[in-house]
Design a protein around this motif. Sequence first.
Motif, PDB file in Angstrom:
ATOM      1  N   GLY A 130       0.692  -1.361  -0.128  1.00  0.00           N
ATOM      2  CA  GLY A 130      -0.003  -0.002  -0.092  1.00  0.00           C
ATOM      3  C   GLY A 130       0.773   1.298  -0.123  1.00  0.00           C
ATOM      4  O   GLY A 130       0.264   2.404  -0.162  1.00  0.00           O
ATOM      5  N   GLN A 131       2.126   1.241   0.336  1.00  0.00           N
ATOM      6  CA  GLN A 131       2.940   2.305   0.355  1.00  0.00           C
ATOM      7  C   GLN A 131       4.548   1.822   0.413  1.00  0.00           C
ATOM      8  O   GLN A 131       4.588   0.916   0.534  1.00  0.00           O
ATOM      9  CB  GLN A 131       2.634   3.001   1.578  1.00  0.00           C
ATOM     10  N   ILE A 132       5.319   2.768   0.234  1.00  0.00           N
ATOM     11  CA  ILE A 132       6.727   2.474  -0.104  1.00  0.00           C
ATOM     12  C   ILE A 132       7.171   1.988   1.300  1.00  0.00           C
ATOM     13  O   ILE A 132       6.914   2.610   2.477  1.00  0.00           O
ATOM     14  CB  ILE A 132       7.614   3.533  -0.743  1.00  0.00           C
ATOM     15  N   GLN A 133       7.819   0.910   1.368  1.00  0.00           N
ATOM     16  CA  GLN A 133       8.445   0.404   2.711  1.00  0.00           C
ATOM     17  C   GLN A 133       9.855  -0.049   2.351  1.00  0.00           C
ATOM     18  O   GLN A 133      10.188  -1.062   2.052  1.00  0.00           O
ATOM     19  CB  GLN A 133       7.823  -0.735   3.225  1.00  0.00           C
ATOM     20  N   ARG A 134      10.747   1.066   2.524  1.00  0.00           N
ATOM     21  CA  ARG A 134      12.314   0.922   2.270  1.00  0.00           C
ATOM     22  C   ARG A 134      12.890  -0.153   2.866  1.00  0.00           C
ATOM     23  O   ARG A 134      13.958  -0.870   2.639  1.00  0.00           O
ATOM     24  CB  ARG A 134      12.909   1.983   2.306  1.00  0.00           C
ATOM     25  N   SER A 135      12.444  -0.827   4.181  1.00  0.00           N
ATOM     26  CA  SER A 135      12.964  -1.896   4.750  1.00  0.00           C
ATOM     27  C   SER A 135      13.163  -3.035   3.797  1.00  0.00           C
ATOM     28  O   SER A 135      13.866  -4.048   4.244  1.00  0.00           O
ATOM     29  CB  SER A 135      12.442  -2.016   6.134  1.00  0.00           C
ATOM     30  N   GLY A 136      12.108  -3.186   2.997  1.00  0.00           N
ATOM     31  CA  GLY A 136      11.846  -4.663   2.451  1.00  0.00           C
ATOM     32  C   GLY A 136      11.075  -5.577   3.234  1.00  0.00           C
ATOM     33  O   GLY A 136      10.538  -6.543   2.510  1.00  0.00           O
ATOM     34  N   ASN A 137      10.686  -5.166   4.369  1.00  0.00           N
ATOM     35  CA  ASN A 137       9.789  -6.221   5.114  1.00  0.00           C
ATOM     36  C   ASN A 137       8.468  -6.044   4.975  1.00  0.00           C
ATOM     37  O   ASN A 137       8.203  -4.862   4.236  1.00  0.00           O
ATOM     38  CB  ASN A 137      10.310  -6.077   6.618  1.00  0.00           C
ATOM     39  N   PHE A 138       7.661  -6.759   5.267  1.00  0.00           N
ATOM     40  CA  PHE A 138       6.325  -6.571   4.967  1.00  0.00           C
ATOM     41  C   PHE A 138       5.426  -6.379   6.465  1.00  0.00           C
ATOM     42  O   PHE A 138       4.781  -7.246   6.956  1.00  0.00           O
ATOM     43  CB  PHE A 138       5.568  -8.134   4.231  1.00  0.00           C
ATOM     44  N   GLU A 139       5.801  -5.054   6.445  1.00  0.00           N
ATOM     45  CA  GLU A 139       4.714  -4.578   7.888  1.00  0.00           C
ATOM     46  C   GLU A 139       3.450  -4.564   7.734  1.00  0.00           C
ATOM     47  O   GLU A 139       2.451  -4.897   8.355  1.00  0.00           O
ATOM     48  CB  GLU A 139       5.265  -3.200   8.173  1.00  0.00           C
ATOM     49  N   THR A 140       3.030  -4.212   6.596  1.00  0.00           N
ATOM     50  CA  THR A 140       1.386  -4.289   6.118  1.00  0.00           C
ATOM     51  C   THR A 140       1.450  -5.300   4.731  1.00  0.00           C
ATOM     52  O   THR A 140       2.323  -5.217   3.703  1.00  0.00           O
ATOM     53  CB  THR A 140       0.847  -3.128   5.782  1.00  0.00           C
ATOM     54  N   PHE A 141       0.328  -5.892   4.609  1.00  0.00           N
ATOM     55  CA  PHE A 141       0.335  -6.725   3.432  1.00  0.00           C
ATOM     56  C   PHE A 141      -1.211  -6.968   3.225  1.00  0.00           C
ATOM     57  O   PHE A 141      -1.903  -7.732   3.822  1.00  0.00           O
ATOM     58  CB  PHE A 141       0.884  -8.234   3.367  1.00  0.00           C
ATOM     59  N   LYS A 142      -1.745  -6.064   2.299  1.00  0.00           N
ATOM     60  CA  LYS A 142      -3.262  -6.300   1.945  1.00  0.00           C
ATOM     61  C   LYS A 142      -3.862  -7.200   1.047  1.00  0.00           C
ATOM     62  O   LYS A 142      -3.098  -7.403   0.195  1.00  0.00           O
ATOM     63  CB  LYS A 142      -3.601  -4.655   1.656  1.00  0.00           C
ATOM     64  N   ALA A 143      -5.074  -7.532   1.412  1.00  0.00           N
ATOM     65  CA  ALA A 143      -5.658  -8.617   0.659  1.00  0.00           C
ATOM     66  C   ALA A 143      -6.338  -8.218  -0.368  1.00  0.00           C
ATOM     67  O   ALA A 143      -7.158  -8.969  -1.306  1.00  0.00           O
ATOM     68  CB  ALA A 143      -6.736  -9.496   1.436  1.00  0.00           C
ATOM     69  N   GLY A 144      -6.330  -6.980  -0.777  1.00  0.00           N
ATOM     70  CA  GLY A 144      -7.271  -6.733  -2.045  1.00  0.00           C
ATOM     71  C   GLY A 144      -6.536  -7.360  -3.186  1.00  0.00           C
ATOM     72  O   GLY A 144      -7.753  -7.460  -4.109  1.00  0.00           O
ATOM     73  N   GLY A 145      -5.458  -7.454  -3.640  1.00  0.00           N
ATOM     74  CA  GLY A 145      -4.925  -8.013  -4.758  1.00  0.00           C
ATOM     75  C   GLY A 145      -5.575  -9.617  -4.866  1.00  0.00           C
ATOM     76  O   GLY A 145      -5.951 -10.124  -5.866  1.00  0.00           O
ATOM     77  N   VAL A 146      -5.670 -10.322  -3.851  1.00  0.00           N
ATOM     78  CA  VAL A 146      -6.096 -11.794  -3.861  1.00  0.00           C
ATOM     79  C   VAL A 146      -7.738 -11.486  -4.249  1.00  0.00           C
ATOM     80  O   VAL A 146      -8.068 -12.492  -4.946  1.00  0.00           O
ATOM     81  CB  VAL A 146      -5.791 -12.454  -2.488  1.00  0.00           C
ATOM     82  N   LEU A 147      -8.309 -10.621  -3.611  1.00  0.00           N
ATOM     83  CA  LEU A 147      -9.801 -10.532  -3.660  1.00  0.00           C
ATOM     84  C   LEU A 147      -9.992 -10.158  -5.067  1.00  0.00           C
ATOM     85  O   LEU A 147     -10.884 -10.642  -5.750  1.00  0.00           O
ATOM     86  CB  LEU A 147     -10.346  -9.340  -2.942  1.00  0.00           C
ATOM     87  N   LEU A 148      -9.165  -9.363  -5.745  1.00  0.00           N
ATOM     88  CA  LEU A 148      -9.356  -9.074  -7.151  1.00  0.00           C
ATOM     89  C   LEU A 148      -8.946 -10.177  -8.203  1.00  0.00           C
ATOM     90  O   LEU A 148      -9.789 -10.490  -9.076  1.00  0.00           O
ATOM     91  CB  LEU A 148      -8.325  -7.627  -7.543  1.00  0.00           C
ATOM     92  N   ALA A 149      -8.079 -11.094  -7.873  1.00  0.00           N
ATOM     93  CA  ALA A 149      -7.718 -11.871  -8.842  1.00  0.00           C
ATOM     94  C   ALA A 149      -8.770 -12.892  -8.579  1.00  0.00           C
ATOM     95  O   ALA A 149      -9.241 -13.614  -9.818  1.00  0.00           O
ATOM     96  CB  ALA A 149      -6.512 -12.595  -8.130  1.00  0.00           C
ATOM     97  N   ILE A 150      -9.570 -13.072  -7.552  1.00  0.00           N
ATOM     98  CA  ILE A 150     -10.540 -14.615  -7.282  1.00  0.00           C
ATOM     99  C   ILE A 150     -11.679 -13.770  -7.997  1.00  0.00           C
ATOM    100  O   ILE A 150     -12.311 -14.477  -8.865  1.00  0.00           O
ATOM    101  CB  ILE A 150     -10.836 -14.571  -5.779  1.00  0.00           C
ATOM    102  N   LYS A 151     -11.997 -12.419  -7.982  1.00  0.00           N
ATOM    103  CA  LYS A 151     -13.170 -11.861  -8.500  1.00  0.00           C
ATOM    104  C   LYS A 151     -12.785 -11.972 -10.100  1.00  0.00           C
ATOM    105  O   LYS A 151     -13.951 -12.218 -10.934  1.00  0.00           O
ATOM    106  CB  LYS A 151     -13.333 -10.490  -8.070  1.00  0.00           C
ATOM    107  N   ALA A 152     -11.761 -11.646 -10.724  1.00  0.00           N
ATOM    108  CA  ALA A 152     -11.575 -11.643 -12.019  1.00  0.00           C
ATOM    109  C   ALA A 152     -11.278 -13.277 -12.629  1.00  0.00           C
ATOM    110  O   ALA A 152     -11.116 -13.187 -13.602  1.00  0.00           O
ATOM    111  CB  ALA A 152     -10.552 -10.761 -12.485  1.00  0.00           C
ATOM    112  N   GLY A 153     -10.768 -13.964 -11.886  1.00  0.00           N
ATOM    113  CA  GLY A 153     -10.578 -15.402 -12.204  1.00  0.00           C
ATOM    114  C   GLY A 153      -9.247 -15.407 -12.987  1.00  0.00           C
ATOM    115  O   GLY A 153      -9.081 -16.124 -13.949  1.00  0.00           O
TER     116      GLY A 153
END
Lengths: 226, 78
Positions: A130-153
Amino acid sequence: MKTSKYGKVFDIRHFPMDMGRFVCNIFRLWFRPKKLDAKGNKYKGKIKSGAVMISNHIAMLDPVALISAFLYRRIFFFASEVVMGRGLSSALMRGMGCIKIDRNIADMEAIRTGCEIVKKGHILAIFAQGQIQRSGNFETFKAGGVLLAIKAGVPIIPVYISQKQHWWERKIIVVGDSFDCKARCQKKFPSMQDIDALTADLLSEMKNLKAVCEKAQGINSEDLGK
Amino acid sequence: MTTIERMKTVLESVFDGEIDPATVKETDNLRDDLEMNSIAMLYMVMGLEEEFGIKFENSDFPTMNTVADVISCIEAKL
């Protein structure tokens, strides 16, 4: 006009986007992208159909890095209102394949637009953090992409972009195996629990790609904390 | 089936046992009582769009705080 199997190389409807790709081609001289697969070998695959590309977001020029690495395809991106700007800037960004998304709400219209794009056979790149995280770690990881992929097939292509340790280094882009959400949860209508589980799997895969990237860069992750 | 019954079938498939549709009341708050986050709301809305053949807009979301609000929104679009 030259035609490729991924659509016309030059298409007047996508003129600003194709000009953007031309500019990104010049950036290849700076990035010199090196694509690896999930095992650390040279990536030889081609993304041939519609897909959601989920990537980490480590620097401002990540979209340029992705475009320069996958020049054979047009890639669309979600961009926040801050990035899109207003007026001419917004029109230009839209022409270059950016879709405005409001990160603070459940942006149904952006998701719907994204679904239409991937269903047409294009690639939509989403920065799941969702935003730049220069540490490279995944402090946040949103599920919107998964939702979109499921919806679009369509499948998800997980990608990890390296952070250059030195200016002369090549940009490493680790491309994971195609992640088919519907095949993984084996249900016609996945539930929220399934989506959370898929997101956790995807996050785990992204961390594996990060490890492959760091190994390729010669980085010992234990040393990063020192 | 009434609108709330159809909405409950959507909740049942979306939340797969996490929310018991029989206990859902029109006065329940989506975030506080049903513990929905933004992704869950989005998925619920996608299910409702398919079930009712309607389209939600972004401007509908701030008005949808309770189950009754969602039902009003659906019925306004039908």
